[in-house]
Design a protein around this motif. Structure first.
Motif: not given
Length: 281
Positions: A126-147
């Motif tokens: 459950e912790d792992t799946k939550k991390a995947v969800e947060v990483f994908n969503a947050g990582g997308k925002v960072l990528a859109e900012n060149g990070i």
């Protein structure tokens, strides 16, 4: 004459370095946590220590009471760049745009998160799946900012799951466009075993973008807890890591930024020795 010319040619080749390839050819980088006991006593004095040791890259961010711009200027004045900074899981989950803005203010191209919240030593699917969800969503925002977002492994993710581990699950279920990884060699050994750094570098190649260069005392058997005493963090080359194999594979994977991290309480003694070891490879 021909014989002399041939000897001269061999000498020139040797002097130019073609006769022996160096394994570590990257700028010297350090994780700010190494100097956690120094920064509160004075940021500029601590950065002076870092500069004198020969570091030109720092993974970190502004200290208490500082803005990102103030910290960046102090580093720049000493010839130190900040290619990577950190954020907490909660920060990434709550406001990834704020995380991106801070990274850009520091001039960082990478943001790493080093801990997934979980209860005690009980890291679950459950912790792992939550991390995947947060990483994908947050990582997308960072990528859109060149990070580029990177998750930093911490040992507890190497508990078995299906035919692999939770670490395999995280890597396989995150979007490579938005999520990359920083390997902490000590914690990878502590969680997955001595051969694990090499295995993961081979298995996931360019998903690895950053590395914490850190060695685990010989004889210590990891327990997948994500915790271990500070005295088990030792000078590079004196612990369990096979650095020659690791650096060969990390170069092939394309890792460009390496940060020495020393969590012992002998950082002023250990870090210069670790630097000399890197230079000797």
């Amino acid at each position: 004459m021909k014989k002399i010319s041939f000897v001269l040619l061999l000498s020139l080749v040797s002097l130019s370095g073609f006769s022996q390839k160096k394994l570590y050819t990257y700028p010297l980088g350090v994780q700010a946590y190494t100097f956690r006991n120094h920064f509160p006593k004075g940021v500029e004095q601590t950065l002076d220590i870092i500069q004198k040791m020969g570091f030109t890259e720092l993974e970190g961010g502004p200290q208490k009471g500082q803005t990102a711009a103030e910290f960046k200027k102090m580093c720049n004045d000493r010839g130190i760049s900040i290619p990577s900074t950190g954020c907490s899981f909660e920060e990434l989950q709550k406001d990834p745009q704020a995380v991106a803005d801070k990274a850009k203010a520091l001039g960082a191209k990478y943001v790493m998160c080093a801990w997934i919240p979980h209860k005690g030593n009980d890291f679950t699917l459950e912790d792992t799946k939550k991390a995947v969800e947060v990483f994908n969503a947050g990582g997308k925002v960072l990528a859109e900012n060149g990070i580029t977002f990177c998750y930093h492994d911490h040992g507890y993710e190497f508990r078995p799951h299906d035919k692999g581990t939770y670490m395999d699950y995280i890597i396989q279920n995150t979007d490579p466009k938005y999520v990359s990884f920083e390997m902490d060699v000590l914690w990878t050994i502590h969680g997955g075993g001595v051969a694990s750094p090499q295995e993961l570098l081979k298995r996931y190649g360019n998903r690895w973008k950053l590395m914490h260069v850190k060695d685990l005392r010989k004889g210590v058997v990891g327990d997948k807890s994500g915790h271990e005493p500070a005295e088990n963090d030792v000078v590079l080359g004196t612990g369990q890591a096979d650095w020659k194999k690791i650096f060969k594979l990390s170069k092939k994977a394309g890792i460009q930024h390496y940060f020495i991290e020393d969590e012992s309480n002998k950082e002023l003694e250990n870090v210069p020795k670790s630097i000399e070891y890197l230079k000797s490879l």
